[in-house]
Design a protein around this motif. Structure first.
Motif, PDB file in Angstrom:
ATOM      1  N   GLN A  44      21.376 -17.095  78.066  1.00 11.24           N
ATOM      2  CA  GLN A  44      22.751 -16.616  77.920  1.00 11.24           C
ATOM      3  C   GLN A  44      23.679 -17.723  77.421  1.00 11.24           C
ATOM      4  O   GLN A  44      24.535 -17.469  76.575  1.00 11.24           O
ATOM      5  CB  GLN A  44      23.253 -16.052  79.258  1.00 11.24           C
ATOM      6  N   TRP A  45      23.503 -18.952  77.921  1.00  9.55           N
ATOM      7  CA  TRP A  45      24.323 -20.064  77.432  1.00  9.55           C
ATOM      8  C   TRP A  45      24.034 -20.338  75.964  1.00  9.55           C
ATOM      9  O   TRP A  45      24.952 -20.574  75.182  1.00  9.55           O
ATOM     10  CB  TRP A  45      24.104 -21.325  78.264  1.00  9.55           C
ATOM     11  N   ASN A  46      22.753 -20.327  75.589  1.00  3.50           N
ATOM     12  CA  ASN A  46      22.396 -20.565  74.189  1.00  3.50           C
ATOM     13  C   ASN A  46      22.943 -19.478  73.280  1.00  3.50           C
ATOM     14  O   ASN A  46      23.425 -19.766  72.184  1.00  3.50           O
ATOM     15  CB  ASN A  46      20.873 -20.682  74.047  1.00  3.50           C
ATOM     16  N   GLU A  47      22.880 -18.251  73.745  1.00  2.00           N
ATOM     17  CA  GLU A  47      23.430 -17.138  72.955  1.00  2.00           C
ATOM     18  C   GLU A  47      24.937 -17.303  72.783  1.00  2.00           C
ATOM     19  O   GLU A  47      25.473 -17.116  71.695  1.00  2.00           O
ATOM     20  CB  GLU A  47      23.109 -15.811  73.642  1.00  2.00           C
ATOM     21  N   LEU A  48      25.614 -17.715  73.851  1.00  2.00           N
ATOM     22  CA  LEU A  48      27.060 -17.910  73.799  1.00  2.00           C
ATOM     23  C   LEU A  48      27.426 -19.013  72.799  1.00  2.00           C
ATOM     24  O   LEU A  48      28.321 -18.834  71.963  1.00  2.00           O
ATOM     25  CB  LEU A  48      27.582 -18.259  75.196  1.00  2.00           C
ATOM     26  N   VAL A  49      26.718 -20.139  72.846  1.00  2.00           N
ATOM     27  CA  VAL A  49      27.035 -21.255  71.953  1.00  2.00           C
ATOM     28  C   VAL A  49      26.674 -20.903  70.507  1.00  2.00           C
ATOM     29  O   VAL A  49      27.449 -21.164  69.587  1.00  2.00           O
ATOM     30  CB  VAL A  49      26.319 -22.550  72.400  1.00  2.00           C
ATOM     31  N   TYR A  50      25.488 -20.322  70.286  1.00  2.00           N
ATOM     32  CA  TYR A  50      25.094 -19.984  68.916  1.00  2.00           C
ATOM     33  C   TYR A  50      25.982 -18.910  68.288  1.00  2.00           C
ATOM     34  O   TYR A  50      26.130 -18.854  67.075  1.00  2.00           O
ATOM     35  CB  TYR A  50      23.626 -19.562  68.858  1.00  2.00           C
ATOM     36  N   GLY A  91      21.114 -34.251  70.045  1.00  2.00           N
ATOM     37  CA  GLY A  91      21.455 -35.329  70.964  1.00  2.00           C
ATOM     38  C   GLY A  91      22.933 -35.523  71.188  1.00  2.00           C
ATOM     39  O   GLY A  91      23.339 -36.195  72.130  1.00  2.00           O
ATOM     40  N   GLU A  92      23.773 -34.958  70.335  1.00  2.00           N
ATOM     41  CA  GLU A  92      25.227 -35.106  70.466  1.00  2.00           C
ATOM     42  C   GLU A  92      25.773 -34.115  71.496  1.00  2.00           C
ATOM     43  O   GLU A  92      25.173 -33.070  71.763  1.00  2.00           O
ATOM     44  CB  GLU A  92      25.920 -34.874  69.129  1.00  2.00           C
ATOM     45  N   ILE A  93      26.927 -34.451  72.021  1.00  2.00           N
ATOM     46  CA  ILE A  93      27.595 -33.603  73.013  1.00  2.00           C
ATOM     47  C   ILE A  93      28.726 -32.842  72.331  1.00  2.00           C
ATOM     48  O   ILE A  93      29.511 -33.417  71.569  1.00  2.00           O
ATOM     49  CB  ILE A  93      28.126 -34.455  74.175  1.00  2.00           C
ATOM     50  N   ASN A 125      19.417 -30.220  72.067  1.00  2.00           N
ATOM     51  CA  ASN A 125      18.181 -31.003  72.179  1.00  2.00           C
ATOM     52  C   ASN A 125      17.324 -30.833  70.931  1.00  2.00           C
ATOM     53  O   ASN A 125      17.673 -30.091  70.003  1.00  2.00           O
ATOM     54  CB  ASN A 125      17.418 -30.672  73.463  1.00  2.00           C
ATOM     55  N   SER A 126      16.197 -31.515  70.880  1.00  2.00           N
ATOM     56  CA  SER A 126      15.349 -31.520  69.681  1.00  2.00           C
ATOM     57  C   SER A 126      14.707 -30.169  69.392  1.00  2.00           C
ATOM     58  O   SER A 126      14.247 -29.930  68.281  1.00  2.00           O
ATOM     59  CB  SER A 126      14.267 -32.591  69.816  1.00  2.00           C
ATOM     60  N   ASP A 127      14.686 -29.290  70.372  1.00  2.00           N
ATOM     61  CA  ASP A 127      14.158 -27.936  70.165  1.00  2.00           C
ATOM     62  C   ASP A 127      15.239 -26.975  69.683  1.00  2.00           C
ATOM     63  O   ASP A 127      15.022 -25.770  69.641  1.00  2.00           O
ATOM     64  CB  ASP A 127      13.563 -27.392  71.467  1.00  2.00           C
ATOM     65  N   LYS A 128      16.415 -27.528  69.377  1.00  2.00           N
ATOM     66  CA  LYS A 128      17.585 -26.743  68.951  1.00  2.00           C
ATOM     67  C   LYS A 128      18.078 -25.832  70.079  1.00  2.00           C
ATOM     68  O   LYS A 128      18.620 -24.760  69.856  1.00  2.00           O
ATOM     69  CB  LYS A 128      17.297 -25.898  67.699  1.00  2.00           C
ATOM     70  N   LYS A 129      17.865 -26.295  71.286  1.00  2.00           N
ATOM     71  CA  LYS A 129      18.317 -25.548  72.457  1.00  2.00           C
ATOM     72  C   LYS A 129      19.534 -26.258  73.038  1.00  2.00           C
ATOM     73  O   LYS A 129      19.560 -27.487  73.135  1.00  2.00           O
ATOM     74  CB  LYS A 129      17.192 -25.493  73.493  1.00  2.00           C
ATOM     75  N   TRP A 130      20.558 -25.487  73.379  1.00  2.00           N
ATOM     76  CA  TRP A 130      21.773 -26.041  73.953  1.00  2.00           C
ATOM     77  C   TRP A 130      21.578 -26.207  75.459  1.00  2.00           C
ATOM     78  O   TRP A 130      21.280 -25.272  76.162  1.00  2.00           O
ATOM     79  CB  TRP A 130      22.958 -25.116  73.685  1.00  2.00           C
TER      80      TRP A 130
END
Length: 136
Positions: free
Chosen positions: A73-79, A90-92, A124-129
């Motif tokens: 759900q967080w990843n969906e929200l950010v994407y 790696g950036e915030i 992250n490196s997996d493109k996951k938030w």
């Protein structure tokens, strides 16, 4: 009346002869009593132990599932948020709610301006938030 060749207390059959040693039960009053083990306690103890293990594993899987759903759900929200730059691994980044109730992603921290802050994430490196911080 049928006449027997041997008395009742003698274990004899025409097929096997005197077969006392082969029988699984006592054949005379002087023989030791054969008792079956009471396995109910052992079975109940085993069942309880296995059920606790299954319950523990189920609860562990349930927690992992809930964490996975929350992460999704967080990843969906950010994407689905609006941003006009390519995020770097790696950036915030900080997620905000705009006046039109849509979300947007920014490099600017919540203390640096007065926007409705939702949360802070790292890509992250997996493109996951990965959620770092939430609005209090």
């Amino acid at each position: 009346m049928i006449k027997k060749d041997k008395p009742d207390n003698v274990v004899f059959s025409n097929e096997h002869g005197y077969n006392v040693r082969l029988l699984p039960y006592a054949t005379s009053l002087g023989a030791p009593v054969i008792k079956t083990d009471d396995l109910a306690g052992w079975k109940n103890m085993g069942i309880n132990k296995v059920n606790k293990e299954f319950e523990s594993k189920f609860n562990e899987l349930k927690m992992q599932y809930q964490d996975l759903i929350q992460e999704f759900q967080w990843n969906e929200l950010v994407y689905n948020a609006r941003f006009s730059f390519e995020p770097i691994v790696g950036e915030i980044y900080h997620l905000y709610k705009d006046t039109d109730d849509s979300n947007f992603l920014s490099l600017i921290g919540p203390k640096e301006w007065n926007k409705e802050y939702v949360g802070t994430f790292r890509l992250n490196s997996d493109k996951k938030w990965i959620l770092i911080d939430l609005k209090n």
